[in-house]
Design a protein around this motif. Structure first.
Motif, PDB file in Angstrom:
ATOM      1  N   PRO A  13       0.800  -1.230   0.000  1.00 23.92           N
ATOM      2  CA  PRO A  13       0.000   0.000   0.000  1.00 23.92           C
ATOM      3  C   PRO A  13       0.829   1.275   0.000  1.00 23.92           C
ATOM      4  N   ALA A  14       1.987   1.292   0.631  1.00 23.84           N
ATOM      5  CA  ALA A  14       2.796   2.509   0.717  1.00 23.84           C
ATOM      6  C   ALA A  14       3.272   2.991  -0.645  1.00 23.84           C
ATOM      7  N   LEU A  15       3.320   2.093  -1.639  1.00 27.27           N
ATOM      8  CA  LEU A  15       3.801   2.486  -2.959  1.00 27.27           C
ATOM      9  C   LEU A  15       2.800   3.359  -3.706  1.00 27.27           C
ATOM     10  N   GLY A  16       1.635   3.534  -3.128  1.00 31.98           N
ATOM     11  CA  GLY A  16       0.645   4.421  -3.728  1.00 31.98           C
ATOM     12  C   GLY A  16       0.904   5.883  -3.431  1.00 31.98           C
ATOM     13  N   SER A  17       1.904   6.181  -2.611  1.00 32.89           N
ATOM     14  CA  SER A  17       2.223   7.575  -2.294  1.00 32.89           C
ATOM     15  C   SER A  17       3.039   8.201  -3.415  1.00 32.89           C
ATOM     16  N   ASP A  18       3.385   9.484  -3.269  1.00 36.26           N
ATOM     17  CA  ASP A  18       4.179  10.137  -4.307  1.00 36.26           C
ATOM     18  C   ASP A  18       5.672  10.034  -4.040  1.00 36.26           C
ATOM     19  N   TRP A  19       6.062   9.214  -3.096  1.00 40.83           N
ATOM     20  CA  TRP A  19       7.481   8.984  -2.798  1.00 40.83           C
ATOM     21  C   TRP A  19       7.981   7.729  -3.508  1.00 40.83           C
ATOM     22  N   VAL A  20       9.240   7.790  -3.905  1.00 34.55           N
ATOM     23  CA  VAL A  20       9.956   6.608  -4.397  1.00 34.55           C
ATOM     24  C   VAL A  20      10.815   6.108  -3.247  1.00 34.55           C
ATOM     25  N   PHE A  21      10.671   4.840  -2.900  1.00 36.69           N
ATOM     26  CA  PHE A  21      11.377   4.265  -1.754  1.00 36.69           C
ATOM     27  C   PHE A  21      12.618   3.519  -2.227  1.00 36.69           C
ATOM     28  N   ALA A 354      13.094  15.822  -4.663  1.00 36.45           N
ATOM     29  CA  ALA A 354      12.371  15.149  -5.753  1.00 36.45           C
ATOM     30  C   ALA A 354      11.458  14.035  -5.235  1.00 36.45           C
ATOM     31  N   HIS A 355      11.332  13.942  -3.912  1.00 31.69           N
ATOM     32  CA  HIS A 355      10.530  12.889  -3.276  1.00 31.69           C
ATOM     33  C   HIS A 355      11.027  11.488  -3.641  1.00 31.69           C
ATOM     34  N   VAL A 356      12.352  11.366  -3.636  1.00 29.99           N
ATOM     35  CA  VAL A 356      13.000  10.060  -3.789  1.00 29.99           C
ATOM     36  C   VAL A 356      13.785   9.818  -2.502  1.00 29.99           C
ATOM     37  N   GLY A 357      13.456   8.732  -1.814  1.00 29.75           N
ATOM     38  CA  GLY A 357      14.071   8.456  -0.522  1.00 29.75           C
ATOM     39  C   GLY A 357      15.317   7.594  -0.647  1.00 29.75           C
ATOM     40  N   ILE A 358      16.495   8.230  -0.490  1.00 31.30           N
ATOM     41  CA  ILE A 358      17.754   7.492  -0.383  1.00 31.30           C
ATOM     42  C   ILE A 358      18.404   7.924   0.929  1.00 31.30           C
ATOM     43  N   ARG A 359      19.691   7.657   1.113  1.00 34.06           N
ATOM     44  CA  ARG A 359      20.281   7.920   2.427  1.00 34.06           C
ATOM     45  C   ARG A 359      21.793   8.080   2.301  1.00 34.06           C
ATOM     46  N   HIS A 360      22.391   8.707   3.321  1.00 33.73           N
ATOM     47  CA  HIS A 360      23.851   8.794   3.382  1.00 33.73           C
ATOM     48  C   HIS A 360      24.296   8.390   4.784  1.00 33.73           C
ATOM     49  N   GLY A 361      25.583   8.017   4.920  1.00 32.58           N
ATOM     50  CA  GLY A 361      26.120   7.693   6.232  1.00 32.58           C
ATOM     51  C   GLY A 361      26.986   6.457   6.212  1.00 32.58           C
ATOM     52  N   ASP A 362      27.078   5.790   7.383  1.00 35.02           N
ATOM     53  CA  ASP A 362      27.879   4.564   7.483  1.00 35.02           C
ATOM     54  C   ASP A 362      27.013   3.323   7.644  1.00 35.02           C
ATOM     55  N   PHE A 363      25.720   3.511   7.911  1.00 33.29           N
ATOM     56  CA  PHE A 363      24.756   2.415   7.959  1.00 33.29           C
ATOM     57  C   PHE A 363      25.150   1.329   8.960  1.00 33.29           C
ATOM     58  N   TYR A 364      25.804   1.751  10.037  1.00 25.53           N
ATOM     59  CA  TYR A 364      26.260   0.863  11.115  1.00 25.53           C
ATOM     60  C   TYR A 364      27.316  -0.140  10.652  1.00 25.53           C
ATOM     61  N   ALA A 365      27.803   0.048   9.413  1.00 23.70           N
ATOM     62  CA  ALA A 365      28.998  -0.669   8.972  1.00 23.70           C
ATOM     63  C   ALA A 365      30.152   0.331   9.055  1.00 23.70           C
ATOM     64  N   ARG A 366      30.298   0.919  10.230  1.00 15.82           N
ATOM     65  CA  ARG A 366      31.166   2.082  10.384  1.00 15.82           C
ATOM     66  C   ARG A 366      32.629   1.768  10.112  1.00 15.82           C
ATOM     67  N   ASN A 389      10.882  -1.699  -7.098  1.00 17.66           N
ATOM     68  CA  ASN A 389      11.347  -0.487  -7.774  1.00 17.66           C
ATOM     69  C   ASN A 389      11.354  -0.695  -9.285  1.00 17.66           C
ATOM     70  N   THR A 390      11.066   0.370 -10.018  1.00 16.71           N
ATOM     71  CA  THR A 390      10.916   0.283 -11.467  1.00 16.71           C
ATOM     72  C   THR A 390      11.987   1.101 -12.181  1.00 16.71           C
ATOM     73  N   VAL A 391      12.136   0.862 -13.474  1.00 20.58           N
ATOM     74  CA  VAL A 391      13.062   1.646 -14.296  1.00 20.58           C
ATOM     75  C   VAL A 391      12.643   3.115 -14.296  1.00 20.58           C
ATOM     76  N   ASP A 392      11.347   3.380 -14.335  1.00 20.07           N
ATOM     77  CA  ASP A 392      10.876   4.770 -14.291  1.00 20.07           C
ATOM     78  C   ASP A 392      11.299   5.453 -12.991  1.00 20.07           C
ATOM     79  N   GLU A 393      11.274   4.708 -11.890  1.00 20.91           N
ATOM     80  CA  GLU A 393      11.711   5.282 -10.621  1.00 20.91           C
ATOM     81  C   GLU A 393      13.216   5.561 -10.627  1.00 20.91           C
TER      82      GLU A 393
END
Length: 405
Positions: A13-21, A354-366, A389-393
């Protein structure tokens, strides 16, 4: 095999939002059926297991079915499934339960590419005289060399700990080959599979690991985790529960406080979903359907990873951290990179707009980020895709990244 992406996306259901996860390595979106199962458990069978009255018998049966489901998912026996709240906790439980078998002078080998969840619990044994050795990746390629592992092994090595796929690099490590090296020396192998489990079928018989752990909230489900352990290995571990549990009480001696029943029941929805993808792909059932489902998942992820990698490798300012190959056998769809001397935070914040959710950091693999001089620039930019996830995303992400690179 190809996925019916309309069907796939309709299950989340969450994929119906305007965010790309695209921060899925931190936790995927949740299946509709998973949420329905959690709700149904809480509203109809929310009682303690083990009693004789009917709701308790149903609850007990449901919990038993969760072990059977994950036994199919991992290709093992239901008696070899241990459940808990997270991989981090299960690895701490495993470390504690191994205390009686680790003596001063014994050796544990750790890697510097692992998540800290698979490092910290084992370092504690150094206080008791256990020797910690480090299997470090190449500083340029970030690869683990099997010959380096062979050189570290001795007759005092008791345990080797490694990740199946790095949550930063996306690299798939050759677990079966590592297991052969470890077992030839008489040691045991513990594998963190959190970053692998959403992407490929798990066959613990073929992998030959002694312990293998992953978190279901990375595999389309709730905050819950599963650990496989070879039955004889689990029986040899210390009891970490109440004093009246003896060592034969597997898995319960390794599940202090009991498991989260509603999360466990909800998690079965993740297994059923992958099996349904396999049934749609080739009509298979049971374990074969899980393998077919993941084959279709892997191909979709290869397509989107290739699209992103082609763009990143075309930019002179970008350094991909880890393998550039997009072959199914080489990597999962988690891609990390840096941009010149730029702070990774600035890149991610530009993509946020752009409402695309990515991330930065060390992700606990410090350790890998710190040791390779990446921490002072905000760590790495990580794009972690999965099969929905799709090619369009990806193209939407590329459009947001292009002015920043």
């Amino acid at each position: 095999m190809s996925l019916d992406l309309d069907f796939v996306r309709s299950q989340f259901p969450a994929l119906g939002s305007d965010w790309v996860f695209m921060d899925n390595a931190g936790g995927s979106q949740v299946l509709r059926d998973v949420a329905a199962r959690v709700s149904d458990y809480l509203l109809t069978t929310n009682v303690q297991t083990g009693a004789t009255y009917e709701p308790s018998r149903v609850s007990t049966q449901r919990v038993a079915e969760t072990r059977q489901a994950f036994a199919r998912f991992m290709n093992c026996d239901a008696s070899e499934i241990v459940e808990g709240p997270s991989t981090t906790i299960l690895l701490r439980f495993l470390s504690e339960a191994m205390t009686g078998r680790l003596q001063p002078g014994d050796e544990i080998i750790l890697t510097n590419v692992d998540h800290e969840a698979h490092i910290g619990p084992w370092l504690r044994h150094a206080e008791r005289g256990v020797t910690i050795k480090w299997w470090r990746c190449d500083p340029e390629s970030f690869e683990l060399d099997l010959d380096d592992l062979r050189a570290l092994m001795t007759d005092r090595t008791r345990l080797v700990c490694v990740t199946h796929a790095s949550n930063i690099l996306g690299t798939i490590n050759p677990i079966a080959e590592i297991a052969d090296i470890v077992h030839e020396a008489g040691a045991e192998l513990a594998v963190d599979a959190v970053a692998y489990a959403p992407h490929r079928a798990i066959d613990v018989q073929a992998l030959k690991a002694d312990y293998y752990v992953f978190s279901v909230y990375k595999v389309f489900g709730p905050h819950h985790a599963v650990m496989y352990g070879r039955r004889d290995k689990l029986e040899a571990l210390d009891n970490i529960y109440h004093y009246f549990f003896d060592k034969s009480r597997v898995p319960h001696k390794l599940e202090p406080g009991n498991i989260n029943y509603e999360a466990a029941w909800g998690s079965v929805g993740s297994v059923d979903y992958v099996a349904e993808l396999g049934r749609q792909a080739d009509g298979s059932t049971g374990r074969a359907a899980i393998e077919a489902g993941f084959a279709a998942i892997a191909e979709q992820e290869r397509v989107v990873t290739e699209r992103l990698m082609d763009f990143l490798t075309s930019r002179n300012s970008v350094r991909v951290i880890g393998r550039r190959s997009t072959a199914i056998e080489d990597r999962v769809s988690t891609v990390s990179f840096t941009v010149g001397d730029e702070n990774s935070k600035r890149i991610v914040e530009a993509v946020d707009r752009a409402h695309v959710g990515i991330r930065h950091g060390d992700f606990y693999a410090r350790r890998i980020v710190e040791e390779h001089g990446l921490l002072d620039r905000g760590g790495v930019v990580r794009v972690s895709m999965i099969h929905y996830n799709t090619v369009d995303e990806v193209d939407r992400l590329i459009a947001a990244l292009e002015p920043e690179l």
